[in-house]
Write an enzyme that holds these catalytic residues in place. Structure first.
Site, PDB file in Angstrom:
ATOM      1  N   HIS A   1      14.223 -44.877 -21.767  1.00  0.00           N
ATOM      2  CA  HIS A   1      15.700 -45.401 -20.635  1.00  0.00           C
ATOM      3  C   HIS A   1      16.409 -44.194 -19.262  1.00  0.00           C
ATOM      4  O   HIS A   1      15.067 -42.850 -19.495  1.00  0.00           O
ATOM      5  CB  HIS A   1      16.605 -45.324 -21.217  1.00  0.00           C
ATOM      6  CG  HIS A   1      17.106 -43.510 -22.123  1.00  0.00           C
ATOM      7  ND1 HIS A   1      16.765 -42.814 -22.945  1.00  0.00           N
ATOM      8  CD2 HIS A   1      17.969 -42.586 -21.255  1.00  0.00           C
ATOM      9  CE1 HIS A   1      16.571 -41.850 -23.019  1.00  0.00           C
ATOM     10  NE2 HIS A   1      17.938 -41.293 -22.568  1.00  0.00           N
TER      11      HIS A   1
ATOM     12  N   ASP B   1      19.217 -41.945 -17.144  1.00  0.00           N
ATOM     13  CA  ASP B   1      20.867 -42.138 -17.866  1.00  0.00           C
ATOM     14  C   ASP B   1      21.832 -42.654 -16.512  1.00  0.00           C
ATOM     15  O   ASP B   1      21.090 -42.352 -15.605  1.00  0.00           O
ATOM     16  CB  ASP B   1      20.962 -40.250 -17.573  1.00  0.00           C
ATOM     17  CG  ASP B   1      19.702 -39.392 -18.935  1.00  0.00           C
ATOM     18  OD1 ASP B   1      19.848 -40.020 -20.186  1.00  0.00           O
ATOM     19  OD2 ASP B   1      19.471 -38.401 -18.098  1.00  0.00           O
TER      20      ASP B   1
ATOM     21  N   HIS C   1      12.469 -41.786 -19.697  1.00  0.00           N
ATOM     22  CA  HIS C   1      11.805 -40.568 -20.315  1.00  0.00           C
ATOM     23  C   HIS C   1      12.345 -41.109 -22.274  1.00  0.00           C
ATOM     24  O   HIS C   1      12.956 -42.266 -22.573  1.00  0.00           O
ATOM     25  CB  HIS C   1      12.843 -39.622 -20.534  1.00  0.00           C
ATOM     26  CG  HIS C   1      14.348 -39.216 -20.443  1.00  0.00           C
ATOM     27  ND1 HIS C   1      15.254 -39.957 -18.756  1.00  0.00           N
ATOM     28  CD2 HIS C   1      15.035 -39.027 -21.012  1.00  0.00           C
ATOM     29  CE1 HIS C   1      16.207 -39.950 -18.886  1.00  0.00           C
ATOM     30  NE2 HIS C   1      16.430 -39.089 -19.925  1.00  0.00           N
TER      31      HIS C   1
ATOM     32  N   ARG D   1      14.725 -32.818 -35.089  1.00  0.00           N
ATOM     33  CA  ARG D   1      15.037 -32.353 -33.535  1.00  0.00           C
ATOM     34  C   ARG D   1      16.548 -32.131 -33.529  1.00  0.00           C
ATOM     35  O   ARG D   1      17.385 -33.125 -33.173  1.00  0.00           O
ATOM     36  CB  ARG D   1      14.239 -33.072 -33.128  1.00  0.00           C
ATOM     37  CG  ARG D   1      14.474 -31.952 -31.508  1.00  0.00           C
ATOM     38  CD  ARG D   1      13.965 -33.146 -30.426  1.00  0.00           C
ATOM     39  NE  ARG D   1      13.347 -32.713 -28.591  1.00  0.00           N
ATOM     40  CZ  ARG D   1      14.202 -33.330 -27.817  1.00  0.00           C
ATOM     41  NH1 ARG D   1      14.786 -34.889 -28.543  1.00  0.00           N
ATOM     42  NH2 ARG D   1      13.981 -33.188 -27.026  1.00  0.00           N
TER      43      ARG D   1
END
Length: 352
Positions: free
Chosen positions: A229, A231, A285, A295
């Site tokens: 996607h 941002d 990204h 994570r």
């Protein structure tokens, strides 16, 4: 564990269908293949040391060092769309406290995390999310859970005692907003525009915070932690742990970002690309799921008010004018219809 969202149960059909397709096809379509981390080259983002910008000293040497720092930042924003910053002015204590409280809230039972968002005077309904409800295949599934928090929800005075992250978020977002404005101001100036532009449309209350956890995923090669996607903001500041998994697309190839314990990651959003008329790049990204390790990351999104109008600062403009409200609505509509974001290409002006 009772804190884990029921991913495997909820998305069993997607996994079963994927396995059936794998057995029934000798050759998969490229769109069905998720490139694993082992097939991606690791690289380091451009590193910008903000130390020269923190002092008030003047003089020819100091000015040149400051100018070099700003040039490097603008170059990284245009060539990579991503960079990392050190000596950014946010204390280790603030960052560690946010991470500690983040881990604590994600350890709460799954049902309690869902209930947190439904309690009166806490956070907006739907702020806690997990997985991808609209997913129709594995490459549309994000193996993660998150609190996506409009900062209008943060109390202006006393933090809300019943929400564990409240106090840490207040301290964290105050610091990160100041950093985001500093960086954005420099990038605006580098394209020859009035530096106060973003200060007039972006406020602490119009920004967003996304607090992420990516659980270990048994289907490592099959699932994204967060699907590819861009941002939908001006600027994103990311604080991540050292597990790794963030990847960005550069020159048609995915690059795995090597974690730097001293750095915060900054990336350009769609609004900055549109406003700069493509000078700065909003780069695709993703996060790749890890089979064994969880994570954590925290993303701060520098956003304008909903009524703010985004218009390219240069002519001829590649994009038509649009409001932030219109852009967000278009993204939501596309995700519902196609299972993924379409983004800025919706707002391109047809070339004559």
């Amino acid at each position: 564990m009772e804190s884990e969202p029921p991913f495997e149960e909820a998305y069993k059909t997607l996994f079963d269908n994927h396995c059936s397709n794998m057995k029934g096809q000798e050759h998969q379509d490229d769109n069905d293949v998720i490139t694993t981390a082992t097939e991606v080259e690791e690289g380091e983002l451009p590193l910008i040391d903000l130390w020269p910008l923190t002092g008030d000293e003047e003089g020819p040497t100091t000015k040149e060092v400051k100018e070099e720092c700003k040039r490097g930042m603008a170059w990284a924003a245009s060539e990579w769309g991503f960079f990392q910053v050190v000596n950014h002015g946010i204390s280790k204590e603030v960052l560690e406290n946010m991470r500690k409280e983040q881990e604590k809230v994600f350890r709460e039972p799954f049902n309690k995390k869902q209930e947190m968002m439904n309690k009166k005077n806490m956070m907006s309904p739907g702020s806690y999310t997990w997985g991808t409800p609209t997913a129709t295949c594995l490459r549309q599934l994000s193996w993660s859970e998150a609190f996506h928090i409009p900062l209008t929800d943060l109390p202006s005075s006393t933090p809300h005692a019943s929400f564990p992250l409240s106090s840490a978020m207040k301290q964290y977002t105050t610091n990160v907003f100041e950093l985001a404005q500093r960086l954005a101001k420099i990038l605006v100036e580098r394209v020859g525009h009035e530096s106060s532009f973003l200060e007039e449309i972006c406020f602490p209350s119009t920004c967003y915070l996304r607090v992420n956890r990516y659980p270990p995923c048994p289907g490592y090669s099959q699932v994204f932690g967060l699907m590819p996607h861009t941002d939908s903001d001006f600027l994103t500041i990311l604080n991540q742990d050292q597990v790794g998994g963030l990847q960005l697309l550069k020159d048609g190839k995915w690059i795995a970002v090597k974690p730097n314990p001293k750095a915060l990651i900054v990336n350009i959003g769609d609004l900055f690309q549109a406003w700069s008329n493509g000078v700065y790049k909003s780069v695709e990204h993703r996060v790749v799921a890890n089979e064994k390790r969880e994570r954590f990351s925290t993303a701060y999104f520098l956003c304008p008010s909903y009524d703010a109008v985004i218009q390219s600062c240069k002519e001829p403009s590649a994009y038509r004018k649009f409001s932030f409200r219109e852009y967000r609505q278009q993204v939501q509509d596309d995700v519902k219809k196609f299972g993924h974001k379409v983004g800025l290409s919706r707002f391109l002006l047809c070339s004559s």
